[in-house]
Every structure is written in C-alpha cells, then in structure tokens.
Design a protein around this motif. Structure first.
Motif, PDB file in Angstrom:
ATOM      1  N   LEU A  76      -2.620   7.046  -4.299  1.00 63.35           N
ATOM      2  CA  LEU A  76      -2.714   5.820  -3.566  1.00 63.35           C
ATOM      3  C   LEU A  76      -2.625   4.594  -4.421  1.00 63.35           C
ATOM      4  CD1 LEU A  76      -5.842   6.703  -1.211  1.00 63.35           C
ATOM      5  CD2 LEU A  76      -3.450   6.989  -0.696  1.00 63.35           C
ATOM      6  N   SER A 135       1.284   5.546  -0.581  1.00 62.87           N
ATOM      7  CA  SER A 135       0.629   6.735  -0.407  1.00 62.87           C
ATOM      8  C   SER A 135       1.655   7.882  -1.060  1.00 62.87           C
ATOM      9  CB  SER A 135      -0.220   7.149   0.876  1.00 62.87           C
ATOM     10  OG  SER A 135      -0.507   8.358   0.598  1.00 62.87           O
ATOM     11  N   ARG A 147       2.126  11.776  -1.228  1.00 59.21           N
ATOM     12  CA  ARG A 147       1.411  12.864  -0.862  1.00 59.21           C
ATOM     13  C   ARG A 147       2.409  14.073  -0.999  1.00 59.21           C
ATOM     14  NH1 ARG A 147       0.903  10.014   4.060  1.00 59.21           N
ATOM     15  NH2 ARG A 147      -1.170   8.981   4.018  1.00 59.21           N
ATOM     16  N   GLU A 161      -2.506  13.541  -3.700  1.00 60.82           N
ATOM     17  CA  GLU A 161      -2.231  12.354  -3.129  1.00 60.82           C
ATOM     18  C   GLU A 161      -2.666  11.150  -4.217  1.00 60.82           C
ATOM     19  OE1 GLU A 161      -2.821   9.829   0.855  1.00 60.82           O
ATOM     20  OE2 GLU A 161      -4.506  10.709   0.214  1.00 60.82           O
ATOM     21  N   GLU A 219       0.762  -1.217   0.157  1.00 54.62           N
ATOM     22  CA  GLU A 219       0.075  -0.052   0.019  1.00 54.62           C
ATOM     23  C   GLU A 219       0.879   1.279   0.153  1.00 54.62           C
ATOM     24  OE1 GLU A 219      -3.016   2.241   3.181  1.00 54.62           O
ATOM     25  OE2 GLU A 219      -3.087   0.236   3.059  1.00 54.62           O
TER      26      GLU A 219
END
Length: 1003
Positions: free
Chosen positions: A368, A311, A313, A366, A309
């Motif tokens: 993801l 992310s 940002r 962001e 996972e």
C-alpha cells in the motif's frame, strides 16, 4: 466551415504534420498564420492538434537552445494518457514503466533528469529522495505542455545531467478572454483485469483582462494487470548462486561437458508464477490566481496538489529449494567459452532443470502506497515595457510517501522436507504444516534415488521439472500437489514499510536588461536560495513474546519454523486454510500468463485481508520499529548565482543567435545517519518501553548511535548555445555546458553497520570490531558531466523536416561500490583496537563517455492525391552507446544502466476536419538493469528488447463535444529479463492491453 476547401485541406495537412512532429519532440520550423494567409482567403480558426502544434512550433523555432515541446491538444488533453508515454515519442528520450504506465524518464542514456514545474524545482511524492520524480502520481490532464530541454542555458535550473523536463500548467491571462470550461469522462478496462475503470476531469478558467483564475481537478480509479513469472525474488532482486562457490551455495557443481572439471552455471533459489494487479486512485487539483495590479506589476499565485493511493496485490506460487545446495539437476545447456585470462572458466546457460523442491509456497502480499504532495508558487513580476524586467518568486513544497507491505506465506508441503519439525512451548513436535504434501523420494540426475554422503536417501521432495521455453515458464509438478485444502497452512506473515517526508523552500530573483550594444541583445541574471529537508524512516513490525525460559524477545519474521532466541521453540502456530479464522479469505487462482503446468492453487486473498488488523489479532503485543540502517535525515542548502548574455547578428550572410553564461552553485549538506550493530548469536538486546528484549529472527541490526556529517562543494557551470542559419530553411546548432546533479539521498544517508565478534582477550563482555558496511556515503561528490551537442535541421515544404544531432557526454564522476579502510571504529567498550577495518561503501570515481546521434524525419503527405493527402508520417532513431566502470562476468566493460543503445519511433497519423488518428510504435534495444553481486561474482542483469504499439483516435461530434478512443500496449508485449546471456532467462513481466474511451466537452 471554410469556404475554400482546398485551402482547408492544405492547411490541415500542414498542421497535422507539424503537430505530430512536435508531439514527438522533433524540431520544426513554421511560418505564422498571418504570413501564410493570402488576401481574400478566409482565415481558419486553428483548434485541437493544429493549435497545439503551432504553439509548440513557436517555442521550438524561437529557442536558442535545443528544446522539444509537447503541447496539449486541448485543455487537459496530452497526446497520450500519461505524461511519460508522451515523452517517449521525443527523440532521445527513453522511459521506464510501472504496471504498464510510464513512470520515469532518461534522456540520451542518462536517468539523471531533473523535472521542474513551471520553471522551478518540483517536489514529487513519487520520489522524495531524488530530483527526478516518479510521474505516475501526476494526472496528465493537469499539464498544458511539457518542455524537454537537452542543452540547458545558464538560466535553467541545475539538476539534470543530460536534460531537463519542465511541466507547464495553464495560467489565467494566457487563456482566451472570458470563461473557458472543459470536462471529460473516461471509461477504461484491461484485457486481463477486466475492471470497469473510470476517470473524470474538469477545468474552468476566466480571463478578465486584468485578473483571472484557473481551477483544474482530475480523479481516476484504474486497476492495471501486472503479472510476472520466472526466478524467485522481487521485481528488482533475484536469488541466484554459482554452484561452485562453496562458501555461498556449497554444492559441488556439475561436470556438464564431461571434461573432469566443475562448470559454472546459475543455481536458482526457486521459480515462481505470480498474478498481480495494481489499483491506482489518483486525485489532482491545481489552481491559480493572476492579477495585473498596475501596467507594470503583476501577481501570480499557484497551487499544484496530487494524491495517489496505490495498492499492489499479488497471489503467487513459489517452488523452491529452501536455500539448499542441490535441489536442481540441470539439463545440459549452451556452452560459453571463457576468454583468455578470465577469472572464471566456461559458463553454461541452462534452460531446463529436474527439480527436487523442498518447499512449495502460495504467497499473498499487498503493498500500500499513499503519496501526497503540494507545490505552491507566489510570483511578483515587473515589466513596464522598458529595458528592465524582473521577477521575485517564492516556492514552497511539501510531500510525503508512506508505504506498507504485508506478506503471508503458506505451505502446501508439510515442511519436513527441509526443516523437520517445529517444537511448541508445551514440548510437542509437529511438522511446520501439519497434513501438508509430503512428496516422494528425491531423484539424482540419472533418475535413480538421490543419496547423501552416508549413502542414505536424501529424503522426500516435490519431484518434477521446470523449464524456460520461449517467453514462458513450463512446470511439470505432481498432479495431486495442492489438490485439496487440507494441504494448505499459513506459516508466516510480516509487515514492513517506509515513511518519507520532504519539504522545499526556494526564494529567487530573476531579471533581464535589454542592451544597446552591437550584437548583444540583453543580459539575464539572478540569484536563488533553496532549502530541501528530507526525513526518511524505514520500519519493521516487531512482535513481543516470551520464550520457554520466560525471557522476553522481539521477532520480525512471524514464522512457524522460526525459533525463539536461546530456547528454539516456534513463535507461530500453523493455521490451516480450513480454519474458520481464515477460511473466508481463501480464493483459487490458476491464471498465470506465460506459465503452463500449474493447476488451481489456493491463496489468502490480499484484497480481503487487512494486514495491520490481522497481525494485531495474531500478535497483540507488536509495534513498528524504525529500521535504523535505512533511516536518515538530510538537509540540503543551495545558493545560486547566474548571469547570461544573449546575442544575435550576422556572420557575412549567415544570421546567428544564442547565449553564453554561467551558474555558480554553493551546496551545503548535513546528513544524519545511524550506526547499527550486527546481532551476535542471541546476545544482542534492544530496549522498548524500559524493558530489555532479546532480538529474534529476521532482525539483524540494532541502533547504537547516530552521526552527523557536514559536506559542501562549489560548482561553476558554463553554458553556451549557438544557432546559425546556414541557408534558407537550414539551421545549425551548437551547445556546450557543464552539469551537476545531487545523488539520490539513499546513497548519502543510509547508515553504517559494524559487525563485532565476542572475544575473551579483552575481558568479559567485550565485542571487537571485525568488518563494517556503509550503504550510504555522506561524503560523496555530486555527479558531474560535460556535454557537447551539434545538430542540423532542414525544413522543407509544409511541415517537412529532416534533423540530425550528434552528442557527447563526459561523465566526470559516477558511483561504484568498493572497499575503504576505516581506523575510527571502536569496540563495544569504546576502545579502538582495529585501525584497518575493511568497509564496503559507495565511492565516486571517474565515469565513462557517451557518444551518440539522433536522426528525425517527418512529412505531411499532402503531395499525394485525394484521401491520402491527409496522412503523415513521423520517424526518429537514437543511437546512444555508453560505457561505465561496471564489469560483467568475464570482466568486460558494461554500459550505463537503464540505457538502450538503439531506440526508434515510427508514427502514422491521419486527420481531417472532424476525425484524427495516430498509430505509434516504439522499440528499444536491450538495456542493462543492474549488475548483481551473485555471492561475490558480478553478473549483468539485462532487459531484452521491447516494443510498444498504441493507437489513439478522436472524433469531433460538433464544436462542443468529442469522443476519443485510446488503445495502449495493443500487442500485449511482455518484458523479458535475462542474466548475462540471452538464453539464461530470469523473469517475464506481463502487462495487459488497455482500452480507454472518453467523452469531452469544451465550452
């Protein structure tokens, strides 16, 4: 402890030298432990680096092809924290980085490298559309060894043009008898993010003689600094233009040298500074069961699972001209005289501009990513000790990669500088960002007020300057810009993403038969049936609204300055940062590496804003719509037959060994792509849930159908490998092979877009075909090469080696974008009237050649006295020039992309009975990233030379526990990208220094 200290140190120095060299992928030659030992001398139990080195040496020495091996120093302990970082130490291997971590690999100048898992195709979630995985989602602790095969044999799976990487995992019956357990806890931090990161790993295995198991689990949560500054646009995109290209950015240009002619220089759309972090949570689990069912039959089952996972940002400031044509006044630059016969005149590289910025945007976004893969293997083997051995193997893989990007644009400027006012449904007009910074009168290059063609003031702007100075960006902006929260307003947001799913099924039979024929030792043969299915969907988020006339429409870009179809009023109300709806999301940022002149700027923190729920709050009627031009399905079926003769003997007093064979591959493809139609002045509609909607801004194409394209081709791929011992400790190798690889499926599956124009000539409502573009071409031939390799290896002393290799690659096919003429595209009424539609697409053409050489040297410094005998050095150099069909600004030939002509590795290492350390430096010369089409002008985008310095240390507390330290990117080197010429800077990429400390226990 050994009873003979001198013997211990000699053995140790030899092991360190040989081991570090193998870790770097340099060929080695070693005697077995039994051959080294003398009667009455105590045997040393080889562990850690020494054990990994001996294993690697055995593989390298016995291979009939050019193979370099990296072996884990212990369970779950590769030499570097990532698989790819270890691979960059191998001679001839170059890597790409993502957020500072190694991600993808090139071998000898080509990125077409296949990665296997235990000898079979690996379905990676990081790159489900290609055969080369993005290895960022694979924990390095799951791998026991990595093999780099530069000259494939006929038994090697086809897919890499210049080499193949094989990831190997632990198998139960290869472990020591009984139970084996290992665990590790890692604490890590970065010089910029300063997060308290951690990772845990545990391995357990059992070898019961006739059965066994392994289970390996790894989890980590790392936050990585990954900042950038420079021109506007994403990592792999830039927004530029040539000022004298009147159809693109219609500005008159500048007479920089006062010769009465307009001069070529780059017009940047904007300049940006961004602070961003990548958070990666990785989970890896792999396990196996192995049974010796009978003396002749064994059964193996394996599973390899990864989940990441990620992310990313970003908080970034963008200072732009809002796509106007005269917002910068360049300071005089360096002149580049055009060669004789060039299509363009002189070029000026500019490093400083006076600016009249029309828009200043604090951008927050962001991305993801959710990557998940499961690869399984079931293997039945037969070996009764006789001449015939065989294996039947079934491999299945599933992978998915789901990505969502959420972007929020705010204004500090009020918006009147470039688009005036927004009209609202109640008829009122207001600036896009009410209360924003209004600016001051724009200035001409001589400092006087800038005037338009009518002699009137051009209006207000943010007046200042920006310059590339050294390896950074310097702004000079008004001190009151962004100084108060009242200037900030959210004016835009949007969602988009991709969903990819893939599956792989392979059934194969492999066998070998020993021969009793002069000089022929055995024959290997086998068949393989493979199927790979990929379903790739690109999507955009659409809001459903009504215009003032009551007509329903869908809009992608939710913008305060974006007008509704037909009526033109705004679809988005400006939300001030002081509004209670978003006030708690506001944060301040002033830290931009390499950037000066930017004060505290306010942003909406992407870590606090959930993009999906926020968009749903603003626009209750929104949905995800498949973006048809980039969505497709591909089914690939391959049938493979191979045979290989292995031989050994002597030519006079010269022992030789090797193999000769072939692979025959039949490939069948079925590609399902979409046909899209370009939007025509608000006339284009789409249907959703039975209702017709007008297509609003940010939505260019609609799906008007699909087409299925079958394609098939055959490949006969010979391979020859020969190794000759020309003198004691001197080895000469020769290799010849043909190779092929499939394209990334984006190049096959992305669809056809037809642009139609309205005409009254053929009746009301008929739109006729004008132009077309086809991003993917399902009829492409695969990429094919012919490879030749000649290498020499001289082994001297204990762990000493000098090696040299020359290689040649003929790229028989490569890809370029070109135009074809189509005669099968119908007008909107189904009638074909234009039989010569100019269509841009990818085409296969003959490629260039790559010729290069590699040199490697390593030696344990055991001849030095005392303390110094525990040191060693390893060094290698790769020269890999290349040439492609791509051309630069003046028509000059360019090299292959992502390839550095020069690369060096230099390592100093030390090891005694308990402590070891390795200091490694890697340097690469410039590399071509891609060739940009800057409004019709080719412009080479280069990455400047890079270097990397890392340090690893380990101390064995006792036989069970050890403590380890790793420092990555110690010098915090940055990457610099430039356009055409070194002083025409484009972007700077900054990655942080990483420090890892781990405690290991092995039982």
């Amino acid at each position: 402890m050994p009873t003979n200290p001198r013997f211990s140190k000699t053995r140790l120095a030899c092991a360190i030298a040989t081991g570090t060299l193998v870790t770097l992928g340099v060929p080695t030659f070693a005697q077995s432990q039994a051959e080294e030992a003398s009667p009455g001398v105590e045997q040393v139990v080889v562990t850690g680096i020494r054990r990994s080195l001996e294993r690697s040496i055995d593989v390298k020495r016995d291979a009939n092809s050019v193979v370099d091996v990296i072996t884990a120093e212990d369970i779950g302990k590769l030499p570097d924290s990532t698989i790819v970082d270890s691979l960059q130490r191998v001679t001839g291997v170059q890597i790409e980085r993502s957020a500072g971590e190694g991600s993808r690999v090139s071998i000898r100048g080509s990125a077409n490298v296949m990665t296997m898992l235990n000898g079979e195709q690996f379905l990676s979630a990081g790159n489900i559309t290609g055969v080369q995985p993005d290895l960022t989602d694979i924990p390095s602790t799951m791998v026991s060894a990595v093999e780099v095969q530069k000259s494939p044999t006929a038994t090697t799976l086809t897919g890499g043009l210049t080499g193949t990487i094989n990831l190997k995992t632990h198998r139960p019956l290869d472990l020591d008898a009984g139970h084996t357990t290992s665990t590790e806890l890692t604490l890590a931090t970065g010089s910029r993010t300063k997060e308290e990161d951690y990772g845990v790993q545990a391995f357990t295995g059992f070898n019961g003689g006739d059965w066994g198991y392994t289970l390996n689990a790894s989890y980590s949560d790392f936050t990585l600094g990954d900042d950038q500054s420079g021109s506007n646009g994403g990592d792999y995109a830039g927004w530029w233009g040539m000022p004298n290209e009147s159809w693109a950015l219609p500005q008159p240009g500048e007479d920089l040298n006062n010769n009465g002619e307009m001069d070529n220089f780059i017009q940047y759309q904007g300049f940006a500074a961004a602070n961003r972090v990548n958070q990666r949570k990785r989970l890896g689990i792999n396990g196996s069961l192995q049974f010796q069912l009978t003396d002749a039959i064994s059964l193996l089952g394996e599973a390899f699972y990864t989940d990441m996972e990620q992310s990313r940002r970003q908080r970034g400031l963008s200072v732009t001209g809002a796509w106007t044509n005269d917002w910068t006044n360049p300071v005089f630059g360096e002149r580049r005289e055009a060669p004789e016969g060039a299509s363009y005149g002189d070029f000026y590289s500019v490093q400083e501009w006076q600016i009249n910025a029309l828009r200043v945007v604090p951008n927050s976004n962001e991305q993801l990513d959710q990557r998940e893969s499961l690869n399984t293997n079931l293997e039945l083997s037969y070996d009764n000790g006789g001449a015939f051995t065989a294996t039947v193997r079934y491999v299945h893989g599933d992978a998915s990669n789901d990505s969502m990007s959420f972007q929020m644009d705010a204004y500090i400027t009020d918006g009147t500088q470039h688009n005036g006012y927004s009209t609202y449904p109640d008829g009122t007009e207001e600036p896009v960002n009410v209360g924003g910074y209004h600016g001051s009168p724009a200035l001409a290059s001589d400092g006087t007020p800038a005037l338009n063609e009518q002699g009137e003031s051009r209006g207000n702007a943010v007046v200042g300057s920006v310059a590339f100075v050294g390896d950074g960006l310097v702004f000079d902006l008004p001190s009151d810009l962004g100084a108060d929260i009242s200037q900030y307003g959210l004016v835009s947001n949007h969602l988009y993403g991709q969903n990819g799913e893939a599956s792989l099924d392979v059934l194969r039979f492999d066998a070998s038969y020993e021969l009793d024929v002069v000089n022929l030792t055995s024959v290997d043969f086998g068949v393989r049936l493979g199927t790979r299915d990929v379903d790739y969907d690109d999507w955009i988020n659409i809001a459903l609204l009504e215009n003032q006339a009551g007509e329903p429409y869908g809009i992608r870009w939710k913008d305060a300055d974006g007008g509704a179809p037909n009526t033109g009023e705004t679809s988005y109300y400006n939300i001030k940062f002081s509004d209670p709806m978003i006030r708690d999301y506001v944060v301040s940022e002033s830290d931009y590496p390499g950037v000066t002149g930017v004060n505290d700027i306010l942003y909406l923190d992407p870590a606090k804003v959930d993009g999906r729920s926020f968009t749903n709050t603003l626009f209750p009627n929104n949905f995800d719509y498949a973006n048809p031009g980039n969505s497709y399905e591909v089914e690939e079926k391959t049938q493979t037959l191979y045979a290989q003769l292995n031989f050994e003997g002597e030519w006079g007093q010269f022992p030789y060994r090797g193999n000769v064979g072939f692979r025959y591959i039949k490939t069948e493809l079925e590609t399902t792509s979409n046909i899209t139609e370009g939007k025509v002045d608000g006339e284009t509609t789409f249907t959703y849930n039975g209702t017709d909607y007008l297509m609003g801004s940010g939505w260019d194409n609609k799906n008007v159908g699909t087409y299925v394209t079958p394609n098939d081709y055959d490949d006969f791929l010979p391979a020859i490998n020969l190794a000759v011992t020309v003198a004691p400790d001197h080895l000469l190798r020769f290799a010849y092979n043909k190779a092929m690889t499939m394209h990334n499926l984006d190049n096959l599956g992305q669809g056809l877009t037809v642009q139609r124009l309205y005409t009254e000539e053929y009746g009301d409502g008929v739109f006729t075909v004008d132009t077309a573009s086809q991003n993917g071409n399902p009829n492409l031939e695969p990429q094919r090469t012919t490879n030749v390799d000649l290498s020499y290896e001289w082994y001297f002393g204990r762990g000493g080696l000098f090696s040299a290799a020359a290689f040649y690659r003929d790229n028989e096919t490569t890809l370029i974008t070109d135009y074809i003429i189509r005669d099968d595209l119908a007008d909107s009424d189904g009638v074909i009237r234009n039989d010569s539609v100019r269509t841009s697409t990818l085409v296969s053409v003959p490629g260039g050649e790559t010729k290069g050489f590699e040199v490697g040297y390593q030696q344990a410094l055991e001849f030095l006295p005392g303390f110094w005998e525990d040191f060693g050095i390893t060094a290698n150099y790769t020269y890999s020039p290349s040439e492609s069909e791509q051309t630069g600004f003046y028509g000059q030939k360019l090299p292959e992309g992502r390839n550095s002509e020069h690369q060096t590795n230099f390592i100093v290492w030390y090891e005694n009975e308990r402590f070891s350390a390795r200091l490694a430096h890697n340097w690469r010369s410039k590399q071509l990233e891609w060739v940009a089409d800057v409004w019709g002008t080719p412009l080479a985008v280069w990455q400047a030379p890079t270097d990397d310095l890392s340090l690893s240390m380990s101390y064995d507390i006792d036989d069970t526990f050890s403590i380890n330290f790793e420092g990555i990117n110690l010098l915090e080197e940055q990457r610099t990208r430039y356009l055409g010429w070194e002083d025409q800077k484009d972007k700077f990429f900054f990655t942080e220094r990483r420090l890892n400390v781990s405690l290991r226990a092995t039982f």
